[in-house]
Design an enzyme around this catalytic site. Structure first.
Site, PDB file in Angstrom:
ATOM      1  N   LYS A 229       0.969  -1.208   0.024  1.00  0.00           N
ATOM      2  CA  LYS A 229      -0.049  -0.112  -0.011  1.00  0.00           C
ATOM      3  C   LYS A 229       1.012   1.284  -0.040  1.00  0.00           C
ATOM      4  O   LYS A 229       2.043   1.241   0.118  1.00  0.00           O
ATOM      5  CB  LYS A 229      -0.903  -0.066   1.192  1.00  0.00           C
ATOM      6  CG  LYS A 229      -2.371  -0.922   0.905  1.00  0.00           C
ATOM      7  CD  LYS A 229      -3.166  -1.062   2.055  1.00  0.00           C
ATOM      8  CE  LYS A 229      -4.337  -2.007   1.638  1.00  0.00           C
ATOM      9  NZ  LYS A 229      -5.215  -2.025   2.575  1.00  0.00           N
ATOM     10  N   ARG A 264      -3.212 -10.053   5.136  1.00  0.00           N
ATOM     11  CA  ARG A 264      -3.651 -10.144   3.804  1.00  0.00           C
ATOM     12  C   ARG A 264      -2.420  -9.530   3.058  1.00  0.00           C
ATOM     13  O   ARG A 264      -2.070  -8.480   2.998  1.00  0.00           O
ATOM     14  CB  ARG A 264      -4.746  -9.303   3.795  1.00  0.00           C
ATOM     15  CG  ARG A 264      -5.198  -9.289   2.257  1.00  0.00           C
ATOM     16  CD  ARG A 264      -6.649  -8.493   2.284  1.00  0.00           C
ATOM     17  NE  ARG A 264      -7.425  -8.227   0.913  1.00  0.00           N
ATOM     18  CZ  ARG A 264      -6.765  -7.430  -0.011  1.00  0.00           C
ATOM     19  NH1 ARG A 264      -5.968  -6.445   0.249  1.00  0.00           N
ATOM     20  NH2 ARG A 264      -7.559  -7.655  -1.226  1.00  0.00           N
TER      21      ARG A 264
HETATM   22  C1  8Y4 Z   1      -1.073  -2.270  -4.337  1.00  0.00           C
HETATM   23  C2  8Y4 Z   1      -1.772  -3.181  -4.306  1.00  0.00           C
HETATM   24  C3  8Y4 Z   1      -1.451  -0.910  -3.713  1.00  0.00           C
HETATM   25  C4  8Y4 Z   1      -2.862  -2.976  -3.668  1.00  0.00           C
HETATM   26  C5  8Y4 Z   1      -2.435  -1.169  -2.942  1.00  0.00           C
HETATM   27  C6  8Y4 Z   1      -3.412  -2.276  -2.854  1.00  0.00           C
HETATM   28  C7  8Y4 Z   1      -8.015  -4.726   2.269  1.00  0.00           C
HETATM   29  C8  8Y4 Z   1      -8.970  -5.561   1.801  1.00  0.00           C
HETATM   30  C9  8Y4 Z   1      -8.232  -4.379   0.332  1.00  0.00           C
HETATM   31  C10 8Y4 Z   1      -7.454  -4.638   3.699  1.00  0.00           C
HETATM   32  C11 8Y4 Z   1      -9.461  -6.211   3.979  1.00  0.00           C
HETATM   33  C12 8Y4 Z   1      -5.107  -3.089  -1.786  1.00  0.00           C
HETATM   34  C13 8Y4 Z   1     -10.265  -5.800  -0.243  1.00  0.00           C
HETATM   35  C14 8Y4 Z   1      -6.662  -2.696  -1.341  1.00  0.00           C
HETATM   36  N1  8Y4 Z   1      -7.335  -4.003   1.332  1.00  0.00           N
HETATM   37  N2  8Y4 Z   1      -9.681  -6.353   2.512  1.00  0.00           N
HETATM   38  N3  8Y4 Z   1      -8.965  -5.240   0.450  1.00  0.00           N
HETATM   39  N4  8Y4 Z   1      -8.333  -5.344   4.462  1.00  0.00           N
HETATM   40  N5  8Y4 Z   1      -9.908  -7.100   4.763  1.00  0.00           N
HETATM   41  N6  8Y4 Z   1      -4.665  -2.036  -2.178  1.00  0.00           N
HETATM   42  O1  8Y4 Z   1      -6.651  -3.915   4.431  1.00  0.00           O
HETATM   43  O2  8Y4 Z   1      -4.889  -4.161  -1.640  1.00  0.00           O
HETATM   44  S1  8Y4 Z   1      -8.010  -3.776  -1.602  1.00  0.00           S
END
Ligand code: 8Y4
Length: 287
Positions: A229, A264
């Site tokens: 992130k 995660r």
């Molecule tokens: C690069 C790749 C940069 C991905 C940002 C991202 C969470 C989640 C997401 C979390 C839970 C993400 C579906 C966002 N984040 N579910 N989901 N907790 N429970 N961004 O923190 O990965 S998606």
């Protein structure tokens, strides 16, 4: 405190050690063709299955599949599109692999259909606030992850404001837990997640990370999702997400050390190795 365990249909998720949830993004923005060819194409499906097989070999305990992009500013997706993205892969995973599958959705119809097709856990970034989501989740009998998000993905990063971010997120989750219990979800099937990066500045994210013990004290298992992130890039002063691996793994270990139950992550092998080292040291200490 007794070891936490989640009842996931015919399986049990033992949380006496941190579980690793591998991220599988089924949204077009994660495909090199920009998603034009995705729409369930066999090529993408087989690539996805190969990626999942590797995650399982690398030590993932749960595979999290999602068909809605919740990146900052991402467009909304129709219910039908989400169903079309998630259900075929879910069926394939359940038929081929012996793993727990978590469905990342806020849509009641997706929760219902995914439950019918064998999903093991519902992961809702909107904390079951969508139309019919609470009832759909309750009727599934599955564990639910309640995540905090301020505003919606379209607007959440514009100007996040809190008086006291930790207190507000804790209060929000306690309120959603109460709503779940009233809808018939067992208290011990509810996971809390502070929602790193969802309507939060770096300062907010760090306050929440440093308050993980307060989330643990709620008695609910805590899920932490910081993998790749923006907050990692902000701390390292690098824009490139390819340079967020070590930072992500470091934060995963720190979260585990502070009691997080589920991590995660995108990089399962690296995270698993880091957690295994920490566990090996910790177990030695106790002997
Ligand atoms: C690069 C790749 C940069 C991905 C940002 C991202 C969470 C989640 C997401 C979390 C839970 C993400 C579906 C966002 N984040 N579910 N989901 N907790 N429970 N961004 O923190 O990965 S998606």
């Amino acid at each position: 405190m007794p070891a936490l365990r989640l009842k996931c249909r015919d399986k049990v998720l033992d949380l006496s050690r941190p579980a690793i949830m591998g991220i599988v993004n089924l949204t077009p923005d994660s495909f090199s063709d920009g998603g034009q060819l995705y729409a369930g194409s066999r090529l993408s499906q087989s690539k996805t299955l190969v990626a999942i097989e590797k995650m399982l070999k690398d030590g993932a305990d749960i595979i999290d599949i999602g068909g809605e992009s919740t990146r900052p500013g991402a467009a909304e997706v129709s219910e039908q599109r989400e169903l079309d993205r998630v259900l075929p892969i879910l069926e394939l995973i359940v038929s081929r692999f012996d793993t727990l599958v978590s469905v990342d959705t806020s849509t009641a119809a997706v929760m219902r259909e995914a439950t019918a097709k064998g999903a093991h856990l519902i992961n809702d970034v909107r904390g079951l606030r969508g139309d019919g989501a609470l009832d759909a989740a309750a009727q599934s009998g599955l564990p639910v992850c309640l995540m905090h998000m301020q505003n919606q993905p379209q607007t959440m990063q514009l100007e996040p404001v809190y008086q006291d971010v930790v207190a507000e997120v804790l209060t929000f989750l306690a309120g959603r837990k109460q709503a779940c219990i009233e809808a018939g979800i067992a208290a011990d099937q509810i996971i809390f997640d502070p929602g790193f990066g969802f309507g939060k500045t770096l300062t907010h994210n760090l306050s929440l990370f440093n308050a993980i013990d307060q989330f643990i004290a709620s008695g609910q298992p805590v899920l932490v999702g910081v993998s790749r992130k923006a907050m990692i890039g902000q701390m390292l002063g690098t824009e490139r997400s390819s340079q967020r691996l070590i930072g992500s793994v470091t934060m995963a270990v720190l979260a585990a050390q502070r009691g997080a139950a589920i991590l995660r992550v995108h990089d399962v092998l690296e995270t698993k190795q880091a957690i295994d080292i920490w566990q090996a040291i910790t177990v030695k200490e106790q002997d």
